[in-house]
Design a protein around this motif. Sequence first.
Motif, PDB file in Angstrom:
ATOM      1  N   ASP A 188      36.843  28.645  41.743  1.00 57.88           N
ATOM      2  CA  ASP A 188      37.213  29.752  40.992  1.00 57.88           C
ATOM      3  C   ASP A 188      37.488  31.027  41.821  1.00 57.88           C
ATOM      4  O   ASP A 188      37.764  32.116  41.246  1.00 57.88           O
ATOM      5  CB  ASP A 188      35.948  30.290  40.242  1.00 57.88           C
ATOM      6  CG  ASP A 188      34.723  30.586  41.327  1.00 57.88           C
ATOM      7  OD1 ASP A 188      34.648  30.170  42.347  1.00 57.88           O
ATOM      8  OD2 ASP A 188      33.712  31.143  40.889  1.00 57.88           O
TER       9      ASP A 188
ATOM     10  N   THR B 274      38.886  36.741  43.222  1.00 56.31           N
ATOM     11  CA  THR B 274      39.091  35.962  41.951  1.00 56.31           C
ATOM     12  C   THR B 274      40.692  36.336  41.518  1.00 56.31           C
ATOM     13  O   THR B 274      40.936  37.264  41.254  1.00 56.31           O
ATOM     14  CB  THR B 274      38.088  36.199  40.840  1.00 56.31           C
ATOM     15  OG1 THR B 274      36.839  35.870  41.205  1.00 56.31           O
ATOM     16  CG2 THR B 274      38.221  35.189  39.569  1.00 56.31           C
ATOM     17  N   LYS B 275      41.424  35.127  41.286  1.00 62.31           N
ATOM     18  CA  LYS B 275      42.746  35.266  40.923  1.00 62.31           C
ATOM     19  C   LYS B 275      42.688  35.168  39.333  1.00 62.31           C
ATOM     20  O   LYS B 275      42.381  34.131  38.893  1.00 62.31           O
ATOM     21  CB  LYS B 275      43.648  34.151  41.504  1.00 62.31           C
ATOM     22  CG  LYS B 275      44.780  34.423  41.317  1.00 62.31           C
ATOM     23  CD  LYS B 275      45.719  33.369  42.405  1.00 62.31           C
ATOM     24  CE  LYS B 275      47.166  33.806  42.341  1.00 62.31           C
ATOM     25  NZ  LYS B 275      48.089  32.781  43.047  1.00 62.31           N
ATOM     26  N   TYR B 276      43.197  35.993  38.562  1.00 63.13           N
ATOM     27  CA  TYR B 276      43.347  36.041  37.196  1.00 63.13           C
ATOM     28  C   TYR B 276      44.292  34.924  36.880  1.00 63.13           C
ATOM     29  O   TYR B 276      45.312  34.729  37.682  1.00 63.13           O
ATOM     30  CB  TYR B 276      43.879  37.457  36.567  1.00 63.13           C
ATOM     31  CG  TYR B 276      42.784  38.387  36.795  1.00 63.13           C
ATOM     32  CD1 TYR B 276      41.266  38.271  36.997  1.00 63.13           C
ATOM     33  CD2 TYR B 276      43.165  39.767  36.897  1.00 63.13           C
ATOM     34  CE1 TYR B 276      40.461  39.223  36.936  1.00 63.13           C
ATOM     35  CE2 TYR B 276      42.021  40.659  37.108  1.00 63.13           C
ATOM     36  CZ  TYR B 276      40.813  40.368  37.377  1.00 63.13           C
ATOM     37  OH  TYR B 276      39.845  41.313  37.375  1.00 63.13           O
ATOM     38  N   SER B 277      44.568  34.545  35.616  1.00 62.74           N
ATOM     39  CA  SER B 277      45.314  33.514  35.103  1.00 62.74           C
ATOM     40  C   SER B 277      46.747  34.106  35.163  1.00 62.74           C
ATOM     41  O   SER B 277      47.834  32.989  35.243  1.00 62.74           O
ATOM     42  CB  SER B 277      45.138  33.362  33.641  1.00 62.74           C
ATOM     43  OG  SER B 277      45.070  34.374  32.865  1.00 62.74           O
ATOM     44  N   SER B 278      46.851  35.307  35.205  1.00 58.48           N
ATOM     45  CA  SER B 278      48.251  35.868  35.438  1.00 58.48           C
ATOM     46  C   SER B 278      49.046  35.524  36.667  1.00 58.48           C
ATOM     47  O   SER B 278      50.172  35.536  36.887  1.00 58.48           O
ATOM     48  CB  SER B 278      48.510  37.542  35.199  1.00 58.48           C
ATOM     49  OG  SER B 278      47.857  37.817  36.167  1.00 58.48           O
ATOM     50  N   ASN B 279      48.266  34.912  37.822  1.00 55.37           N
ATOM     51  CA  ASN B 279      48.953  34.542  39.057  1.00 55.37           C
ATOM     52  C   ASN B 279      49.219  35.882  39.883  1.00 55.37           C
ATOM     53  O   ASN B 279      50.085  35.653  40.960  1.00 55.37           O
ATOM     54  CB  ASN B 279      50.073  33.546  38.879  1.00 55.37           C
ATOM     55  CG  ASN B 279      49.029  32.204  38.549  1.00 55.37           C
ATOM     56  OD1 ASN B 279      48.078  31.997  38.617  1.00 55.37           O
ATOM     57  ND2 ASN B 279      49.940  31.552  37.766  1.00 55.37           N
TER      58      ASN B 279
END
Length: 232
Positions: free
Chosen positions: A73, A87-92
């Motif tokens: 995660d 933490t890397k968001y789904s937007s990248n």
Amino acid sequence: MAAKFRKVLSPTVIFFTCVIILSVIVAVLSRPYFTEPVYSINLNKYHFASEHDNLVAYQSKTAAPIQVRIEDDGRTVIINHMEYYITKYSSNTTYNVAYPNGRNYEVRDESGNLWSFDENGDLVLEVFAYVNNQRIIQEGEEEFTPAMLVTAAYPEYHNTPGAPGFLFLALAILIYGWCSFRYKKFQDIMFNLSAQRLWVKDPEPSDFYYFMCKAGGIFCMGFAIWVAIQAY
């Protein structure tokens, strides 16, 4: 036999032999510098040291080592036994950075540039003061900014240093300078290519012209050394 020996020891052969040998030495010694990705934190340069399972280690000659633990995660950056969770968001293009002190920051990737924002959405300015290459931590500042931690955690933000193209430019300038200094035929060719051919009838190079070619050649060879230094 003596004539062949003198030919082998001619200035031209000696010069180009030295250039070839020096070029090979510089290429071999400089290859790691130009090909190994690095990143900087507080003016300390880090490079890859080792990787074991999901733990990647980076070393610096001037600061404590950094470890990056790769998790499903996100990633954890470990410096001086302190752990920073990313933490890397789904937007990248956006990251959340959680500090051991409980603070949380957001880091946004804008065309390859990382911008940090605090919990109130305010931009975190990364303008620092240094004394003897040591950063002065102001009140309220983090020792390692969110952008620094994201840079350490993700190799896509590591870059190879230097500009090796300057070495090729320096080599060309060095050879040009030597030819200008050494060879009368080269000096004549450069004279015939000059703008004087456009308005002077049957121009001939003067002694002063040949002198300036030699002086200019010496200058170019010295300038080539300066250009080569700019590659690093």
